[in-house]
Design a protein around this motif. Structure first.
Motif, mmCIF file in Angstrom:
data_model
loop_
_atom_site.group_PDB
_atom_site.id
_atom_site.type_symbol
_atom_site.label_atom_id
_atom_site.label_comp_id
_atom_site.label_asym_id
_atom_site.label_seq_id
_atom_site.Cartn_x
_atom_site.Cartn_y
_atom_site.Cartn_z
ATOM 1 N N ASP A 39 4.961 12.641 1.670
ATOM 2 C CA ASP A 39 5.130 11.413 2.452
ATOM 3 C C ASP A 39 3.759 10.776 2.643
ATOM 4 O O ASP A 39 2.955 11.235 3.448
ATOM 5 C CB ASP A 39 5.760 11.732 3.802
ATOM 6 C CG ASP A 39 5.972 10.480 4.656
ATOM 7 O OD1 ASP A 39 5.656 9.368 4.176
ATOM 8 O OD2 ASP A 39 6.451 10.618 5.793
ATOM 9 N N ALA A 40 3.481 9.717 1.868
ATOM 10 C CA ALA A 40 2.172 9.073 1.894
ATOM 11 C C ALA A 40 2.109 7.911 2.875
ATOM 12 O O ALA A 40 1.069 7.261 2.984
ATOM 13 C CB ALA A 40 1.818 8.578 0.488
ATOM 14 N N SER A 41 3.182 7.637 3.592
ATOM 15 C CA SER A 41 3.250 6.412 4.393
ATOM 16 C C SER A 41 2.211 6.380 5.512
ATOM 17 O O SER A 41 1.587 5.343 5.757
ATOM 18 C CB SER A 41 4.656 6.235 4.974
ATOM 19 O OG SER A 41 5.003 7.322 5.795
ATOM 20 N N THR A 42 1.986 7.495 6.184
ATOM 21 C CA THR A 42 1.034 7.496 7.299
ATOM 22 C C THR A 42 -0.387 7.343 6.796
ATOM 23 O O THR A 42 -1.180 6.572 7.350
ATOM 24 C CB THR A 42 1.158 8.796 8.121
ATOM 25 O OG1 THR A 42 2.502 8.933 8.576
ATOM 26 C CG2 THR A 42 0.233 8.759 9.323
ATOM 27 N N TYR A 43 -0.727 8.056 5.714
ATOM 28 C CA TYR A 43 -2.072 7.907 5.168
ATOM 29 C C TYR A 43 -2.287 6.488 4.664
ATOM 30 O O TYR A 43 -3.357 5.898 4.884
ATOM 31 C CB TYR A 43 -2.321 8.908 4.037
ATOM 32 C CG TYR A 43 -3.726 8.795 3.501
ATOM 33 C CD1 TYR A 43 -4.784 9.388 4.174
ATOM 34 C CD2 TYR A 43 -4.011 8.048 2.364
ATOM 35 C CE1 TYR A 43 -6.081 9.263 3.720
ATOM 36 C CE2 TYR A 43 -5.305 7.907 1.901
ATOM 37 C CZ TYR A 43 -6.335 8.518 2.582
ATOM 38 O OH TYR A 43 -7.621 8.365 2.143
ATOM 39 N N ALA A 44 -1.291 5.926 3.993
ATOM 40 C CA ALA A 44 -1.407 4.554 3.500
ATOM 41 C C ALA A 44 -1.599 3.584 4.659
ATOM 42 O O ALA A 44 -2.330 2.595 4.533
ATOM 43 C CB ALA A 44 -0.166 4.176 2.689
ATOM 44 N N HIS A 45 -0.971 3.861 5.786
ATOM 45 C CA HIS A 45 -1.138 3.028 6.986
ATOM 46 C C HIS A 45 -2.586 3.058 7.463
ATOM 47 O O HIS A 45 -3.185 2.005 7.731
ATOM 48 C CB HIS A 45 -0.206 3.524 8.088
ATOM 49 C CG HIS A 45 -0.499 2.971 9.446
ATOM 50 N ND1 HIS A 45 -0.213 1.672 9.806
ATOM 51 C CD2 HIS A 45 -1.084 3.548 10.533
ATOM 52 C CE1 HIS A 45 -0.607 1.461 11.058
ATOM 53 N NE2 HIS A 45 -1.134 2.567 11.511
ATOM 54 N N PHE A 84 0.838 -1.199 0.000
ATOM 55 C CA PHE A 84 0.000 0.000 0.000
ATOM 56 C C PHE A 84 0.874 1.250 0.000
ATOM 57 O O PHE A 84 0.637 2.196 -0.760
ATOM 58 C CB PHE A 84 -0.904 -0.001 1.244
ATOM 59 C CG PHE A 84 -2.326 -0.387 0.975
ATOM 60 C CD1 PHE A 84 -2.636 -1.636 0.479
ATOM 61 C CD2 PHE A 84 -3.362 0.498 1.226
ATOM 62 C CE1 PHE A 84 -3.957 -2.004 0.239
ATOM 63 C CE2 PHE A 84 -4.682 0.145 0.983
ATOM 64 C CZ PHE A 84 -4.977 -1.103 0.488
ATOM 65 N N LYS A 85 1.876 1.263 0.853
ATOM 66 C CA LYS A 85 2.753 2.433 0.961
ATOM 67 C C LYS A 85 3.507 2.666 -0.340
ATOM 68 O O LYS A 85 3.665 3.818 -0.787
ATOM 69 C CB LYS A 85 3.727 2.248 2.126
ATOM 70 C CG LYS A 85 3.062 2.316 3.490
ATOM 71 C CD LYS A 85 4.067 2.124 4.618
ATOM 72 C CE LYS A 85 3.393 2.234 5.988
ATOM 73 N NZ LYS A 85 4.347 2.017 7.095
ATOM 74 N N ASP A 86 3.965 1.591 -0.957
ATOM 75 C CA ASP A 86 4.690 1.721 -2.229
ATOM 76 C C ASP A 86 3.796 2.316 -3.311
ATOM 77 O O ASP A 86 4.215 3.182 -4.083
ATOM 78 C CB ASP A 86 5.211 0.360 -2.690
ATOM 79 C CG ASP A 86 6.349 -0.150 -1.824
ATOM 80 O OD1 ASP A 86 6.936 0.665 -1.087
ATOM 81 O OD2 ASP A 86 6.640 -1.359 -1.880
ATOM 82 N N ILE A 87 2.541 1.838 -3.385
ATOM 83 C CA ILE A 87 1.605 2.328 -4.402
ATOM 84 C C ILE A 87 1.343 3.819 -4.220
ATOM 85 O O ILE A 87 1.436 4.608 -5.168
ATOM 86 C CB ILE A 87 0.280 1.543 -4.350
ATOM 87 C CG1 ILE A 87 0.496 0.104 -4.857
ATOM 88 C CG2 ILE A 87 -0.797 2.237 -5.178
ATOM 89 C CD1 ILE A 87 -0.704 -0.804 -4.670
ATOM 90 N N TYR A 88 1.048 4.243 -3.002
ATOM 91 C CA TYR A 88 0.721 5.645 -2.780
ATOM 92 C C TYR A 88 1.938 6.545 -2.906
ATOM 93 O O TYR A 88 1.817 7.708 -3.319
ATOM 94 C CB TYR A 88 0.008 5.811 -1.438
ATOM 95 C CG TYR A 88 -1.446 5.429 -1.538
ATOM 96 C CD1 TYR A 88 -2.377 6.333 -2.023
ATOM 97 C CD2 TYR A 88 -1.876 4.153 -1.245
ATOM 98 C CE1 TYR A 88 -3.708 5.982 -2.179
ATOM 99 C CE2 TYR A 88 -3.197 3.783 -1.397
ATOM 100 C CZ TYR A 88 -4.111 4.701 -1.866
ATOM 101 O OH TYR A 88 -5.414 4.338 -2.045
ATOM 102 N N SER A 89 3.113 6.039 -2.580
ATOM 103 C CA SER A 89 4.323 6.857 -2.718
ATOM 104 C C SER A 89 4.593 7.181 -4.182
ATOM 105 O O SER A 89 5.186 8.219 -4.504
ATOM 106 C CB SER A 89 5.528 6.144 -2.103
ATOM 107 O OG SER A 89 5.863 4.989 -2.845
ATOM 108 N N GLN A 90 4.160 6.309 -5.095
ATOM 109 C CA GLN A 90 4.348 6.559 -6.522
ATOM 110 C C GLN A 90 3.524 7.747 -7.000
ATOM 111 O O GLN A 90 3.929 8.459 -7.921
ATOM 112 C CB GLN A 90 3.964 5.315 -7.329
ATOM 113 C CG GLN A 90 4.898 4.132 -7.124
ATOM 114 C CD GLN A 90 4.436 2.918 -7.898
ATOM 115 O OE1 GLN A 90 3.987 3.029 -9.031
ATOM 116 N NE2 GLN A 90 4.539 1.756 -7.279
ATOM 117 N N PHE A 91 2.375 7.961 -6.399
ATOM 118 C CA PHE A 91 1.504 9.050 -6.825
ATOM 119 C C PHE A 91 1.830 10.370 -6.133
ATOM 120 O O PHE A 91 1.430 11.428 -6.599
ATOM 121 C CB PHE A 91 0.038 8.679 -6.588
ATOM 122 C CG PHE A 91 -0.408 7.497 -7.387
ATOM 123 C CD1 PHE A 91 -0.480 7.561 -8.771
ATOM 124 C CD2 PHE A 91 -0.723 6.301 -6.768
ATOM 125 C CE1 PHE A 91 -0.872 6.461 -9.517
ATOM 126 C CE2 PHE A 91 -1.119 5.194 -7.506
ATOM 127 C CZ PHE A 91 -1.186 5.286 -8.883
#
Length: 232
Positions: A102-108, A90-97
Motif C-alpha cells: 500500500d503506497a498511498s500513505t508514502y505517496a501522500h 502520485f498515488k497511482d504511479i507508486y501503486s504500479q511499482f
C-alpha cells in the motif's frame, strides 16, 4: 524480492525518495533514448492550462540544461496534459511499482514534500526543482529535502511520531516485498534506534543540524547519495 535488514531499512528511509523518483522518471518516459534536438516550440505554453516559467528562468533555478528541460517537459506534459499533477496521480504511479503493498500513505507524504506552496497540485516547476535537488543537488541540499519530507507538520523539527509515520508508510509500501519479511514491529524498532542516534541532545526532537550531521557520518548513506546523479 529485496533483501533488507534494520540497517538497510535505515538507509532506505533517507534514500527511498531518490530511488523511487527514478522509477517515476521511467514512468514518464524520461530515461528512454532517442529524443532529437527539434522541439516544435519552447514549452508549448498554449497546450496546457498551467503555464510553466520560461526556460531561461528554470535553467537558472535548476541544474538542468535547456535541452534536458525540454525533454522533461515533454514527458511531463504527456503524462499530465493539464500541466499539473495531483495527489491521486502520485498515488497511482507508486501503486504500479508496489502492487502487493500500500503506497498511498508514502505517496501522500512525498506529494506534500513536492507541493511546496501547498495548493494541492505539483506544477512542472515544482517537479523540476525537486528533481534537480534529488538528482543533481549537493549532499546538503538532498538531506535538507529529505528532512523536509520527515518534518510532516513543517515546524522545523522531526518528532519520533513523524519518523514513525514515515517508516510505517515505507513498511506498508515495501515491507512485504523484502527478504526476510519485515515483522510488524520492525518500523517502531527501527525508529527507536535511528531516533536515539539522531537526537544528540536528547530533547525529544531532531533538528535539521542533527539530522544532517547523523546522515553525513553514515558511510552507506553518503555513498548512496551519489548513485543517481547521472540517470538523466
Amino acid at each position: 524480492m529485496l533483501t533488507m535488514n534494520l540497517e538497510g531499512l535505515e538507509m532506505i528511509a533517507v534514500l527511498v525518495v531518490v530511488v523511487l523518483f527514478v522509477k517515476v522518471l521511467e514512468q514518464f518516459g524520461l530515461l528512454e533514448a532517442g529524443y532529437d534536438d527539434s522541439v516544435e516550440d519552447e514549452l508549448e505554453l498554449s497546450a496546457v492550462r498551467h503555464r510553466p516559467e520560461g526556460l531561461e528562468q528554470l535553467e537558472a533555478q535548476t541544474r538542468f540544461s535547456r535541452k534536458e528541460l525540454q525533454i522533461l517537459y515533454r514527458g511531463f506534459k504527456n503524462e499530465c496534459p493539464s500541466g499539473v499533477v495531483n495527489e491521486e496521480t502520485f498515488k497511482d504511479i507508486y501503486s504500479q511499482f508496489f502492487p502487493q503493498g500500500d503506497a498511498s500513505t508514502y505517496a501522500h507524504f512525498l506529494f506534500n514534500a513536492f507541493d511546496t506552496d501547498h495548493n494541492g497540485s505539483v506544477s512542472f516547476e515544482d517537479f523540476v526543482m525537486g528533481l534537480s535537488i534529488l538528482l543533481r543537488g549537493t549532499v546538503q541540499e538532498k538531506l535538507n529535502w529529505a528532512f523536509n519530507l520527515y518534518d510532516i507538520n513543517k515546524d522545523g523539527y522531526i518528532t519520533k511520531e513523524e519518523m514513525l509515520d514515515i517508516m510505517k508508510a515505507i513498511y506498508d509500501m515495501m515491507g512485504k516485498c523484502t527478504y526476510p519479511v519485515l515483522k510488524e514491529e520492525t518500523p517502531r524498532q527501527h525508529v527507536e534506534v535511528f531516533f536515539q542516534k539522531m537526537d544528540k541532545n536528547k530533547d525529544g526532537v531532531v533538528t535539521i543540524d542533527e539530522f544532517i550531521d547523523c546522515c553525513q557520518n553514515d558511510e552507506n548513506i553518503m555513498r548512496s547519495m551519489h548513485l543517481f546523479e547521472n540517470v538523466l
